[in-house]
Write a protein that holds these residues in place. Structure first.
Motif, PDB file in Angstrom:
ATOM      1  N   LEU A  47      15.043 -59.847  17.346  1.00  0.00           N
ATOM      2  CA  LEU A  47      14.025 -60.881  17.158  1.00  0.00           C
ATOM      3  C   LEU A  47      14.491 -61.757  16.009  1.00  0.00           C
ATOM      4  O   LEU A  47      14.899 -61.253  14.958  1.00  0.00           O
ATOM      5  CB  LEU A  47      12.658 -60.273  16.838  1.00  0.00           C
ATOM      6  N   VAL A  48      14.450 -63.050  16.200  1.00  0.00           N
ATOM      7  CA  VAL A  48      14.854 -64.011  15.175  1.00  0.00           C
ATOM      8  C   VAL A  48      13.597 -64.679  14.650  1.00  0.00           C
ATOM      9  O   VAL A  48      12.822 -65.250  15.428  1.00  0.00           O
ATOM     10  CB  VAL A  48      15.814 -65.070  15.759  1.00  0.00           C
ATOM     11  N   TRP A  49      13.389 -64.614  13.341  1.00  0.00           N
ATOM     12  CA  TRP A  49      12.223 -65.258  12.723  1.00  0.00           C
ATOM     13  C   TRP A  49      12.663 -66.520  12.019  1.00  0.00           C
ATOM     14  O   TRP A  49      13.626 -66.504  11.249  1.00  0.00           O
ATOM     15  CB  TRP A  49      11.529 -64.287  11.759  1.00  0.00           C
ATOM     16  N   LEU A  50      11.980 -67.605  12.291  1.00  0.00           N
ATOM     17  CA  LEU A  50      12.284 -68.901  11.685  1.00  0.00           C
ATOM     18  C   LEU A  50      11.483 -69.115  10.405  1.00  0.00           C
ATOM     19  O   LEU A  50      11.747 -70.062   9.672  1.00  0.00           O
ATOM     20  CB  LEU A  50      11.977 -70.030  12.683  1.00  0.00           C
ATOM     21  N   GLU A  51      10.510 -68.255  10.190  1.00  0.00           N
ATOM     22  CA  GLU A  51       9.667 -68.306   8.999  1.00  0.00           C
ATOM     23  C   GLU A  51       9.508 -66.891   8.467  1.00  0.00           C
ATOM     24  O   GLU A  51       9.703 -65.922   9.200  1.00  0.00           O
ATOM     25  CB  GLU A  51       8.271 -68.847   9.326  1.00  0.00           C
ATOM     26  N   ASP A  52       9.101 -66.804   7.214  1.00  0.00           N
ATOM     27  CA  ASP A  52       8.766 -65.517   6.633  1.00  0.00           C
ATOM     28  C   ASP A  52       7.438 -65.075   7.246  1.00  0.00           C
ATOM     29  O   ASP A  52       6.418 -65.743   7.075  1.00  0.00           O
ATOM     30  CB  ASP A  52       8.643 -65.659   5.117  1.00  0.00           C
ATOM     31  N   ILE A  53       7.450 -63.979   7.967  1.00  0.00           N
ATOM     32  CA  ILE A  53       6.232 -63.528   8.646  1.00  0.00           C
ATOM     33  C   ILE A  53       5.315 -62.725   7.723  1.00  0.00           C
ATOM     34  O   ILE A  53       4.209 -62.366   8.123  1.00  0.00           O
ATOM     35  CB  ILE A  53       6.554 -62.723   9.920  1.00  0.00           C
ATOM     36  N   ALA A  54       5.731 -62.469   6.497  1.00  0.00           N
ATOM     37  CA  ALA A  54       4.928 -61.656   5.578  1.00  0.00           C
ATOM     38  C   ALA A  54       3.556 -62.261   5.322  1.00  0.00           C
ATOM     39  O   ALA A  54       2.591 -61.532   5.105  1.00  0.00           O
ATOM     40  CB  ALA A  54       5.675 -61.463   4.260  1.00  0.00           C
ATOM     41  N   HIS A  55       3.441 -63.579   5.358  1.00  0.00           N
ATOM     42  CA  HIS A  55       2.155 -64.219   5.080  1.00  0.00           C
ATOM     43  C   HIS A  55       1.345 -64.533   6.339  1.00  0.00           C
ATOM     44  O   HIS A  55       0.243 -65.060   6.241  1.00  0.00           O
ATOM     45  CB  HIS A  55       2.380 -65.494   4.265  1.00  0.00           C
ATOM     46  N   LEU A  56       1.869 -64.202   7.505  1.00  0.00           N
ATOM     47  CA  LEU A  56       1.169 -64.516   8.757  1.00  0.00           C
ATOM     48  C   LEU A  56       0.348 -63.319   9.230  1.00  0.00           C
ATOM     49  O   LEU A  56       0.883 -62.224   9.399  1.00  0.00           O
ATOM     50  CB  LEU A  56       2.167 -64.914   9.843  1.00  0.00           C
ATOM     51  N   ASP A  57      -0.942 -63.536   9.456  1.00  0.00           N
ATOM     52  CA  ASP A  57      -1.796 -62.470   9.972  1.00  0.00           C
ATOM     53  C   ASP A  57      -1.499 -62.187  11.434  1.00  0.00           C
ATOM     54  O   ASP A  57      -1.626 -61.063  11.899  1.00  0.00           O
ATOM     55  CB  ASP A  57      -3.272 -62.849   9.843  1.00  0.00           C
ATOM     56  N   TYR A  58      -1.155 -63.211  12.170  1.00  0.00           N
ATOM     57  CA  TYR A  58      -0.818 -63.052  13.582  1.00  0.00           C
ATOM     58  C   TYR A  58       0.137 -64.161  14.004  1.00  0.00           C
ATOM     59  O   TYR A  58       0.268 -65.182  13.349  1.00  0.00           O
ATOM     60  CB  TYR A  58      -2.055 -63.052  14.485  1.00  0.00           C
ATOM     61  N   VAL A  59       0.824 -63.896  15.112  1.00  0.00           N
ATOM     62  CA  VAL A  59       1.599 -64.912  15.825  1.00  0.00           C
ATOM     63  C   VAL A  59       1.200 -64.810  17.288  1.00  0.00           C
ATOM     64  O   VAL A  59       0.759 -63.767  17.757  1.00  0.00           O
ATOM     65  CB  VAL A  59       3.130 -64.728  15.675  1.00  0.00           C
ATOM     66  N   ARG A  60       1.317 -65.901  17.994  1.00  0.00           N
ATOM     67  CA  ARG A  60       1.115 -65.887  19.443  1.00  0.00           C
ATOM     68  C   ARG A  60       2.453 -65.536  20.083  1.00  0.00           C
ATOM     69  O   ARG A  60       3.498 -65.927  19.574  1.00  0.00           O
ATOM     70  CB  ARG A  60       0.656 -67.257  19.925  1.00  0.00           C
ATOM     71  N   GLN A  61       2.422 -64.795  21.167  1.00  0.00           N
ATOM     72  CA  GLN A  61       3.662 -64.478  21.873  1.00  0.00           C
ATOM     73  C   GLN A  61       3.501 -64.813  23.344  1.00  0.00           C
ATOM     74  O   GLN A  61       2.419 -64.672  23.908  1.00  0.00           O
ATOM     75  CB  GLN A  61       4.078 -63.027  21.673  1.00  0.00           C
ATOM     76  N   SER A  62       4.587 -65.281  23.922  1.00  0.00           N
ATOM     77  CA  SER A  62       4.600 -65.551  25.355  1.00  0.00           C
ATOM     78  C   SER A  62       6.000 -65.280  25.881  1.00  0.00           C
ATOM     79  O   SER A  62       6.966 -65.230  25.126  1.00  0.00           O
ATOM     80  CB  SER A  62       4.193 -67.005  25.634  1.00  0.00           C
ATOM     81  N   LEU A  63       6.081 -65.082  27.185  1.00  0.00           N
ATOM     82  CA  LEU A  63       7.371 -64.940  27.862  1.00  0.00           C
ATOM     83  C   LEU A  63       7.700 -66.284  28.488  1.00  0.00           C
ATOM     84  O   LEU A  63       6.969 -66.764  29.350  1.00  0.00           O
ATOM     85  CB  LEU A  63       7.290 -63.884  28.968  1.00  0.00           C
ATOM     86  N   ASP A  64       8.771 -66.891  28.035  1.00  0.00           N
ATOM     87  CA  ASP A  64       9.176 -68.192  28.554  1.00  0.00           C
ATOM     88  C   ASP A  64      10.414 -68.034  29.425  1.00  0.00           C
ATOM     89  O   ASP A  64      11.245 -67.155  29.186  1.00  0.00           O
ATOM     90  CB  ASP A  64       9.493 -69.154  27.404  1.00  0.00           C
ATOM     91  N   ARG A  65      10.533 -68.891  30.409  1.00  0.00           N
ATOM     92  CA  ARG A  65      11.748 -68.932  31.241  1.00  0.00           C
ATOM     93  C   ARG A  65      12.741 -69.851  30.552  1.00  0.00           C
ATOM     94  O   ARG A  65      12.479 -71.040  30.391  1.00  0.00           O
ATOM     95  CB  ARG A  65      11.424 -69.439  32.636  1.00  0.00           C
ATOM     96  N   LEU A  66      13.871 -69.283  30.158  1.00  0.00           N
ATOM     97  CA  LEU A  66      14.860 -70.036  29.390  1.00  0.00           C
ATOM     98  C   LEU A  66      16.219 -69.970  30.077  1.00  0.00           C
ATOM     99  O   LEU A  66      16.517 -69.015  30.796  1.00  0.00           O
ATOM    100  CB  LEU A  66      14.948 -69.471  27.968  1.00  0.00           C
ATOM    101  N   PRO A  67      17.063 -70.974  29.841  1.00  0.00           N
ATOM    102  CA  PRO A  67      18.333 -71.046  30.560  1.00  0.00           C
ATOM    103  C   PRO A  67      19.407 -70.076  30.066  1.00  0.00           C
ATOM    104  O   PRO A  67      20.439 -69.933  30.708  1.00  0.00           O
ATOM    105  CB  PRO A  67      18.775 -72.495  30.341  1.00  0.00           C
ATOM    106  N   ASN A  68      19.169 -69.406  28.930  1.00  0.00           N
ATOM    107  CA  ASN A  68      20.208 -68.517  28.397  1.00  0.00           C
ATOM    108  C   ASN A  68      19.604 -67.293  27.722  1.00  0.00           C
ATOM    109  O   ASN A  68      18.407 -67.238  27.473  1.00  0.00           O
ATOM    110  CB  ASN A  68      21.116 -69.279  27.429  1.00  0.00           C
ATOM    111  N   ARG A  69      20.468 -66.322  27.412  1.00  0.00           N
ATOM    112  CA  ARG A  69      20.043 -65.074  26.771  1.00  0.00           C
ATOM    113  C   ARG A  69      19.878 -65.217  25.263  1.00  0.00           C
ATOM    114  O   ARG A  69      19.164 -64.455  24.650  1.00  0.00           O
ATOM    115  CB  ARG A  69      21.082 -63.971  27.013  1.00  0.00           C
ATOM    116  N   LYS A  70      20.621 -66.116  24.683  1.00  0.00           N
ATOM    117  CA  LYS A  70      20.663 -66.229  23.217  1.00  0.00           C
ATOM    118  C   LYS A  70      20.463 -67.670  22.795  1.00  0.00           C
ATOM    119  O   LYS A  70      20.442 -68.573  23.616  1.00  0.00           O
ATOM    120  CB  LYS A  70      22.010 -65.721  22.694  1.00  0.00           C
TER     121      LYS A  70
END
Length: 133
Positions: free
Chosen positions: A16-39
């Protein structure tokens, strides 16, 4: 939505790659997206901002129909609690929200009292655990 994501659908995650420090986030939304590549960082086409995404192992297979890969993307909208602490989700969380501290590769994550905006449970109080975790 998090309740619809199955362990099988995320079984090929390697990181999992985080673009922000998640320490201050109470929650994040998650979804499964269809993407053209693995990485790589996926394009983001929602309001708000992307806060993280999953990378897939080389064992992940593309969809035969579309040639795309299903990858998790973690995001927040402008009216979420981190931006509007007294707003719509001051004491609740959206259906697809999970506590980011419960997320790992191949692990769906789940809501906690903290992510739900509620008070600590009786068990947490008895153990002396206080929010935020």
């Amino acid at each position: 939505m998090s309740s619809l994501i199955t362990e099988d659908e995320i079984s090929h995650e390697s990181e999992l790659v985080w673009l922000e420090d998640i320490a201050h986030l109470d929650y994040v939304r998650q979804s499964l997206d269809r993407l053209p590549n693995r990485k790589g960082r996926p394009a983001y086409h929602r309001d708000g901002r992307m806060v993280g995404y999953a990378l897939l192992a080389s064992t992940a297979k593309a969809s035969r129909a579309s040639g795309t890969f299903r990858r998790r993307v973690f995001w927040l909208l402008p009216h979420d609690r981190d931006s509007q602490p007294e707003g719509l989700y001051a004491r609740s969380a959206p259906a697809e929200a999970v506590d980011p501290r419960t997320l790992q590769p191949c692990v769906k994550g789940y809501k906690t009292e903290r992510s739900g905006g509620g008070p600590p449970s009786t068990a947490m109080q008895q153990l002396g655990i206080t929010l935020p975790l």
